[in-house]
Design a protein around this motif. Structure first.
Motif, PDB file in Angstrom:
ATOM      1  N   PHE A   1      -8.249 -12.086   9.787  1.00  0.00           N
ATOM      2  CA  PHE A   1      -8.380 -10.841   9.027  1.00  0.00           C
ATOM      3  C   PHE A   1      -7.534  -9.700   9.613  1.00  0.00           C
ATOM      4  O   PHE A   1      -6.735  -9.096   8.890  1.00  0.00           O
ATOM      5  CB  PHE A   1      -9.857 -10.445   8.908  1.00  0.00           C
ATOM      6  CG  PHE A   1     -10.083  -9.234   8.071  1.00  0.00           C
ATOM      7  CD1 PHE A   1      -9.873  -9.265   6.702  1.00  0.00           C
ATOM      8  CD2 PHE A   1     -10.492  -8.050   8.659  1.00  0.00           C
ATOM      9  CE1 PHE A   1     -10.080  -8.138   5.924  1.00  0.00           C
ATOM     10  CE2 PHE A   1     -10.694  -6.920   7.894  1.00  0.00           C
ATOM     11  CZ  PHE A   1     -10.489  -6.971   6.523  1.00  0.00           C
ATOM     12  N   PRO A   2      -7.654  -9.374  10.913  1.00  0.00           N
ATOM     13  CA  PRO A   2      -6.792  -8.307  11.450  1.00  0.00           C
ATOM     14  C   PRO A   2      -5.307  -8.667  11.401  1.00  0.00           C
ATOM     15  O   PRO A   2      -4.458  -7.805  11.175  1.00  0.00           O
ATOM     16  CB  PRO A   2      -7.248  -8.137  12.899  1.00  0.00           C
ATOM     17  CG  PRO A   2      -8.547  -8.806  12.999  1.00  0.00           C
ATOM     18  CD  PRO A   2      -8.612  -9.817  11.907  1.00  0.00           C
TER      19      PRO A   2
ATOM     20  N   MET B   1       0.402  -7.095   6.503  1.00  0.00           N
ATOM     21  CA  MET B   1       0.545  -6.339   5.258  1.00  0.00           C
ATOM     22  C   MET B   1       1.099  -4.944   5.516  1.00  0.00           C
ATOM     23  O   MET B   1       1.932  -4.451   4.760  1.00  0.00           O
ATOM     24  CB  MET B   1      -0.797  -6.246   4.541  1.00  0.00           C
ATOM     25  CG  MET B   1      -0.717  -5.688   3.177  1.00  0.00           C
ATOM     26  SD  MET B   1      -2.208  -6.153   2.321  1.00  0.00           S
ATOM     27  CE  MET B   1      -1.964  -5.299   0.816  1.00  0.00           C
ATOM     28  N   LEU B   2       0.654  -4.308   6.594  1.00  0.00           N
ATOM     29  CA  LEU B   2       1.151  -2.982   6.955  1.00  0.00           C
ATOM     30  C   LEU B   2       2.666  -3.011   7.156  1.00  0.00           C
ATOM     31  O   LEU B   2       3.380  -2.116   6.722  1.00  0.00           O
ATOM     32  CB  LEU B   2       0.464  -2.480   8.224  1.00  0.00           C
ATOM     33  CG  LEU B   2       0.948  -1.147   8.790  1.00  0.00           C
ATOM     34  CD1 LEU B   2       0.485   0.001   7.904  1.00  0.00           C
ATOM     35  CD2 LEU B   2       0.461  -0.949  10.206  1.00  0.00           C
TER      36      LEU B   2
ATOM     37  N   GLY C   1       7.058  -2.637   4.042  1.00  0.00           N
ATOM     38  CA  GLY C   1       8.385  -2.059   4.237  1.00  0.00           C
ATOM     39  C   GLY C   1       8.396  -0.859   5.154  1.00  0.00           C
ATOM     40  O   GLY C   1       7.437  -0.563   5.847  1.00  0.00           O
ATOM     41  N   ARG C   2       9.509  -0.178   5.117  1.00  0.00           N
ATOM     42  CA  ARG C   2       9.713   0.990   5.963  1.00  0.00           C
ATOM     43  C   ARG C   2       8.782   2.110   5.508  1.00  0.00           C
ATOM     44  O   ARG C   2       8.734   2.437   4.336  1.00  0.00           O
ATOM     45  CB  ARG C   2      11.163   1.438   5.886  1.00  0.00           C
ATOM     46  CG  ARG C   2      12.114   0.410   6.428  1.00  0.00           C
ATOM     47  CD  ARG C   2      13.554   0.818   6.160  1.00  0.00           C
ATOM     48  NE  ARG C   2      14.458  -0.213   6.600  1.00  0.00           N
ATOM     49  CZ  ARG C   2      14.900  -1.194   5.827  1.00  0.00           C
ATOM     50  NH1 ARG C   2      14.520  -1.271   4.578  1.00  0.00           N
ATOM     51  NH2 ARG C   2      15.716  -2.101   6.301  1.00  0.00           N
ATOM     52  N   GLN C   3       8.081   2.714   6.447  1.00  0.00           N
ATOM     53  CA  GLN C   3       7.062   3.690   6.115  1.00  0.00           C
ATOM     54  C   GLN C   3       7.610   5.088   5.852  1.00  0.00           C
ATOM     55  O   GLN C   3       7.081   5.815   5.027  1.00  0.00           O
ATOM     56  CB  GLN C   3       6.016   3.779   7.239  1.00  0.00           C
ATOM     57  CG  GLN C   3       5.166   2.551   7.380  1.00  0.00           C
ATOM     58  CD  GLN C   3       5.800   1.459   8.199  1.00  0.00           C
ATOM     59  OE1 GLN C   3       6.819   1.651   8.850  1.00  0.00           O
ATOM     60  NE2 GLN C   3       5.218   0.279   8.147  1.00  0.00           N
TER      61      GLN C   3
ATOM     62  N   LEU D   1       2.402  -4.669  -7.609  1.00  0.00           N
ATOM     63  CA  LEU D   1       1.156  -4.586  -6.828  1.00  0.00           C
ATOM     64  C   LEU D   1       1.215  -3.376  -5.893  1.00  0.00           C
ATOM     65  O   LEU D   1       1.173  -2.245  -6.347  1.00  0.00           O
ATOM     66  CB  LEU D   1       0.891  -5.886  -6.073  1.00  0.00           C
ATOM     67  CG  LEU D   1       0.574  -7.113  -6.921  1.00  0.00           C
ATOM     68  CD1 LEU D   1       0.424  -8.335  -6.029  1.00  0.00           C
ATOM     69  CD2 LEU D   1      -0.671  -6.918  -7.749  1.00  0.00           C
ATOM     70  N   PHE D   2       1.318  -3.610  -4.596  1.00  0.00           N
ATOM     71  CA  PHE D   2       1.338  -2.513  -3.631  1.00  0.00           C
ATOM     72  C   PHE D   2       2.743  -2.107  -3.210  1.00  0.00           C
ATOM     73  O   PHE D   2       2.914  -1.130  -2.498  1.00  0.00           O
ATOM     74  CB  PHE D   2       0.543  -2.902  -2.377  1.00  0.00           C
ATOM     75  CG  PHE D   2      -0.886  -3.216  -2.657  1.00  0.00           C
ATOM     76  CD1 PHE D   2      -1.752  -2.232  -3.073  1.00  0.00           C
ATOM     77  CD2 PHE D   2      -1.365  -4.513  -2.528  1.00  0.00           C
ATOM     78  CE1 PHE D   2      -3.077  -2.513  -3.342  1.00  0.00           C
ATOM     79  CE2 PHE D   2      -2.686  -4.803  -2.796  1.00  0.00           C
ATOM     80  CZ  PHE D   2      -3.551  -3.808  -3.204  1.00  0.00           C
TER      81      PHE D   2
END
Length: 161
Positions: free
Chosen positions: A50-51, A57-58, A62-64, A108-109
């Protein structure tokens, strides 16, 4: 117009640290469960999976950090990760008159910005930026600003013909 989400870097660092801590505790819990206690049985794998999935996913979104500046005669795009060595930083600057079109794709995200720019050598070049971490208002502001530039360029092309 200037658009930047650099102020959110501490938040991204917090979530990254929290997920790394959860992963470390999950690994320790998994090892203790397998070696000594055997309370959870096969469910102990969730402590690691899970973690790890959340952490992946974080970083897979992609680039934040995305920065956009349309002040003056040039458009300036910067896209980078808050952890410097994970992805290559993108930085592009070109005159406004070279912008042909743009497209925002959302699946999606994941949100991406595709910018088509005129080029001397190959005719057109497509630039790709990851904007998954922008809010809906920031994306709408970005679209509004790019629409203004595209319309101004189209009007200039019509007048010149």
């Amino acid at each position: 117009m200037r658009l930047s989400n650099k102020k959110k870097v501490p938040l991204y660092n917090f979530f990254n640290t929290l997920l790394l801590l959860l992963l470390s505790l999950g690994i320790i819990g998994f090892i203790f469960n397998e070696m000594k206690f055997d309370i959870l049985g096969n469910a102990s794998y969730v402590l690691i999976i899970f973690p790890l999935l959340l952490l992946c996913m974080l970083h897979l979104l992609g680039r934040q950090i995305f920065e956009y500046d349309s002040d003056g005669e040039a458009l300036n795009f910067k896209n980078r990760n808050f952890i410097p060595f994970l992805h290559k930083n993108l930085s592009d600057e070109f005159p406004k008159y070279k912008l042909i079109k743009y497209e925002v794709v959302s699946i999606l995200f994941v949100k991406r910005l595709y910018v088509t720019v005129s080029s001397k050598n190959s005719g057109t070049t497509m630039l790709k930026y990851e904007i998954s971490y922008l809010t809906k208002k920031e994306v709408n502001d970005l679209k509004f600003s790019l629409n203004k530039v595209v319309k101004a360029n189209q009007e200039k092309n019509i007048k010149n013909k």
